[in-house]
Motif scaffolding. Structure first.
Motif, PDB file in Angstrom:
ATOM      1  N   ASP A  52      20.764  39.377  20.834  1.00  0.00           N
ATOM      2  CA  ASP A  52      20.193  38.911  19.570  1.00  0.00           C
ATOM      3  C   ASP A  52      18.801  39.526  19.357  1.00  0.00           C
ATOM      4  O   ASP A  52      17.796  38.833  19.206  1.00  0.00           O
ATOM      5  CB  ASP A  52      20.104  37.370  19.560  1.00  0.00           C
ATOM      6  CG  ASP A  52      19.705  36.837  18.185  1.00  0.00           C
ATOM      7  OD1 ASP A  52      19.954  37.531  17.176  1.00  0.00           O
ATOM      8  OD2 ASP A  52      19.139  35.723  18.130  1.00  0.00           O
ATOM      9  N   VAL A  53      18.814  40.853  19.348  1.00  0.00           N
ATOM     10  CA  VAL A  53      17.574  41.618  19.204  1.00  0.00           C
ATOM     11  C   VAL A  53      17.389  41.980  17.732  1.00  0.00           C
ATOM     12  O   VAL A  53      18.371  42.132  16.996  1.00  0.00           O
ATOM     13  CB  VAL A  53      17.641  42.913  20.062  1.00  0.00           C
ATOM     14  CG1 VAL A  53      16.336  43.697  19.974  1.00  0.00           C
ATOM     15  CG2 VAL A  53      17.935  42.562  21.509  1.00  0.00           C
ATOM     16  N   GLY A  54      16.155  42.142  17.311  1.00  0.00           N
ATOM     17  CA  GLY A  54      15.843  42.416  15.915  1.00  0.00           C
ATOM     18  C   GLY A  54      16.504  43.661  15.355  1.00  0.00           C
ATOM     19  O   GLY A  54      16.835  43.721  14.179  1.00  0.00           O
ATOM     20  N   GLY A  55      16.729  44.671  16.161  1.00  0.00           N
ATOM     21  CA  GLY A  55      17.354  45.899  15.666  1.00  0.00           C
ATOM     22  C   GLY A  55      17.732  46.792  16.828  1.00  0.00           C
ATOM     23  O   GLY A  55      17.155  46.693  17.919  1.00  0.00           O
ATOM     24  N   VAL A  86      15.252  46.005  26.612  1.00  0.00           N
ATOM     25  CA  VAL A  86      15.018  45.478  25.273  1.00  0.00           C
ATOM     26  C   VAL A  86      13.509  45.416  25.075  1.00  0.00           C
ATOM     27  O   VAL A  86      12.789  44.828  25.895  1.00  0.00           O
ATOM     28  CB  VAL A  86      15.654  44.087  25.110  1.00  0.00           C
ATOM     29  CG1 VAL A  86      15.258  43.470  23.774  1.00  0.00           C
ATOM     30  CG2 VAL A  86      17.175  44.181  25.232  1.00  0.00           C
ATOM     31  N   LEU A  87      13.051  46.007  23.980  1.00  0.00           N
ATOM     32  CA  LEU A  87      11.613  46.196  23.779  1.00  0.00           C
ATOM     33  C   LEU A  87      11.063  45.178  22.790  1.00  0.00           C
ATOM     34  O   LEU A  87      11.652  44.936  21.727  1.00  0.00           O
ATOM     35  CB  LEU A  87      11.350  47.611  23.253  1.00  0.00           C
ATOM     36  CG  LEU A  87      11.863  48.728  24.170  1.00  0.00           C
ATOM     37  CD1 LEU A  87      12.148  49.984  23.365  1.00  0.00           C
ATOM     38  CD2 LEU A  87      10.843  49.007  25.264  1.00  0.00           C
ATOM     39  N   ALA A  88       9.931  44.611  23.156  1.00  0.00           N
ATOM     40  CA  ALA A  88       9.280  43.669  22.240  1.00  0.00           C
ATOM     41  C   ALA A  88       8.700  44.398  21.036  1.00  0.00           C
ATOM     42  O   ALA A  88       8.678  43.870  19.923  1.00  0.00           O
ATOM     43  CB  ALA A  88       8.176  42.920  22.980  1.00  0.00           C
ATOM     44  N   ASP A  89       8.219  45.610  21.275  1.00  0.00           N
ATOM     45  CA  ASP A  89       7.516  46.356  20.223  1.00  0.00           C
ATOM     46  C   ASP A  89       7.419  47.816  20.653  1.00  0.00           C
ATOM     47  O   ASP A  89       8.022  48.211  21.662  1.00  0.00           O
ATOM     48  CB  ASP A  89       6.120  45.755  19.993  1.00  0.00           C
ATOM     49  CG  ASP A  89       5.361  45.580  21.307  1.00  0.00           C
ATOM     50  OD1 ASP A  89       5.363  46.523  22.139  1.00  0.00           O
ATOM     51  OD2 ASP A  89       4.772  44.500  21.526  1.00  0.00           O
TER      52      ASP A  89
END
Lengths: 377, 104
Positions: free
Chosen positions: A54-57, A208-211
């Motif tokens: 469920d990652v932003g993109g 998975v990267l926060a930013d």
């Protein structure tokens, strides 16, 4: 053979994974930016992983050679000279050693939060271990030596409240314990292995990267924008250099697709039933001690134990030689947890179920241990 | 004539554990199993899926294997000295195998 070593690597690989790897090797390659046509397999894989966590993109998913690679990338980029890092005694060497190297080189100060007798780290203990210099908290979602699941949602809140980044090692939990990256507070990174619970082949994992603030560790060829002097800074290319392992990535995509089709919660519950069945049977065998002693409902398919009169190594050898049952023995690359749980220096026997195991497999292990229990005391 | 053809540190994450695997030129038979057990305790389970045995020689070693298999796993006692290893090597038929380490 009865294979109960899925925490090391999933076996057998599902036919769809094998077929995806075969197709990637036998059909004309389609490398984004490096020639060839067809579907962008990397993007397809990123989308599936993004859906899983469920990652932003999908651009927030960096595909890397392994979880170890992902953890090294995150640790080296998130904790710099003079920083304090909080981690736990439940971690794998892929976390402990990068931090130990940082400490040995005088760059990092590291605090290891202990676990309780049931194999859990309390979020309040994580908070107590933090100080104004704490820049990073690293915690496993599920300990590979015990299977116990940690309260990463609460720990994320603790880290965010103190302005520290959180790095979650999801190597044993991805695909069997739900995790919503989007819903976690603060700056959260998630490392995952492709060949364990996600059912893919070895050679691929990810972060998975926060930013886009994580410094680059490896730079070089990307297949695109060759005229630029510096490695592209945008995600996910920022962290991906060199020709990607497209067969492994194709296999991972097939594995994650299966995981999503089966359902994360459903597969976690199925493995939980097998674990409870095995724990119940082991409890009736004289001389068997579970590690941790209590609990059992949150062991992500992992059951660790010892048997009186046997070293774990000898017991695992007997299971394999005489009963054709493969488990893993020793410290499982997580040395600190054994000090906490009283199983140092020889460790435990670890049985770990996977997607293909059934009740008859865990029953066979229990029967073999019953037979051996009469021989070892 | 049986002899030792290889002595290996089995793969694993405990490099310091005093465990060795002996590869023999011929499979272990009941006669060898019983001779190794002299002065110790033999547990033999011919009814297991593969006939398993375990020999405990106090202060020396624990050896285990399958009758019919040429590999013997030996866990030495912490107090076991070179003489114990030499005696075991002779009991297994001798040999010039050099102990080698597996990647752990």
């Amino acid at each position: 053979m009865i294979y109960l070593n899925n925490a090391a690597t999933a076996f057998p690989k599902p036919p769809a994974v094998v077929e995806a790897v075969r197709a990637a090797l036998s059909e004309a390659p389609a490398h984004p930016g490096r020639g060839g046509g067809g579907e962008d397999g990397l993007l397809a894989c990123r989308r599936l992983v993004a859906e899983l966590f469920d990652v932003g993109g999908p651009e927030r998913v960096a595909l890397l050679p392994s979880a170890t690679h992902a953890l090294n990338l995150a640790i080296s980029g998130l904790a710099g000279a003079g920083d304090h890092v909080v981690t736990t005694c439940l971690e794998h060497n892929s976390v402990l050693r990068p931090l130990a190297h940082g400490a040995a080189e005088g760059r990092l100060e590291v605090t290891h939060v202990p676990a309780d007798a049931e194999g859990h780290v309390r979020p309040r203990d994580v908070e107590r271990a933090m100080c104004p210099r704490t820049r990073l908290v690293v915690v496993t979602h599920a300990c590979n030596a015990t299977g116990t699941v940690q309260e990463v949602e609460e720990i994320a809140g603790v880290a965010a409240g103190r302005g520290a980044a959180l790095l979650i090692d999801a190597s044993q939990s991805a695909g069997v314990v739900p995790l919503s990256h989007r819903s976690l507070p603060g700056r959260v990174f998630v490392a995952f292995a492709g060949h364990k619970t996600l059912l893919g082949p070895p050679g691929v994992g990810g972060l998975v990267l926060a930013d886009d603030g994580l410094p680059q560790m490896i730079v070089g060829g990307t297949g695109v924008r060759s005229e630029e002097v510096l490695h592209p800074a945008d995600l996910p290319l920022r962290h991906e250099a060199g020709t990607p392992d497209t067969p492994a990535i194709a296999g991972l995509a097939a594995g994650v697709r299966l995981v999503l089709e089966r359902g994360v919660e459903a597969e976690g519950a199925r493995r939980g039933r097998l674990v409870r069945r095995l724990v119940e049977r082991l409890a009736s065998i004289p001389g068997v001690s579970l590690s941790p002693v209590a609990g059992g409902d949150d062991r992500v398919g992992i059951v660790a134990f010892t048997l009186v009169g046997w070293t774990p190594g000898d017991l695992g050898d007997a299971l394999l030689r005489s009963f054709d049952i493969e488990v893993r023995t020793g410290l499982h690359c997580a040395p600190l947890v054994h000090g906490a749980l009283g199983t140092a220096p020889l460790g435990t026997v670890r049985a770990s179920v996977g997607w293909a195991n059934t009740a008859s497999d865990v029953d066979a292990l229990a029967q073999a241990l019953s037979a051996l229990a009469g021989t070892g005391a | 004539m049986r002899r030792v053809v290889d002595i290996r540190v089995p793969p694993g994450c405990l490099k310091s554990a005093p465990v060795r695997e002996y590869d023999l030129s011929e499979p272990v038979d009941e006669r060898l199993m019983r001779s190794l057990a002299e002065g110790g305790r033999l547990q033999y389970f011919p009814s297991f899926p593969r006939p398993f045995f375990r020999i405990e020689r106090p202060l020396a070693f624990t050896a285990q294997g399958i009758v019919g298999s040429p590999t013997l796993r030996v866990t030495f006692s912490p107090s076991a000295g070179p003489d114990i290893r030499e005696t075991l090597l002779c009991s297994l038929g001798g040999g010039e195998a050099i102990e080698r380490n597996e990647r752990s």
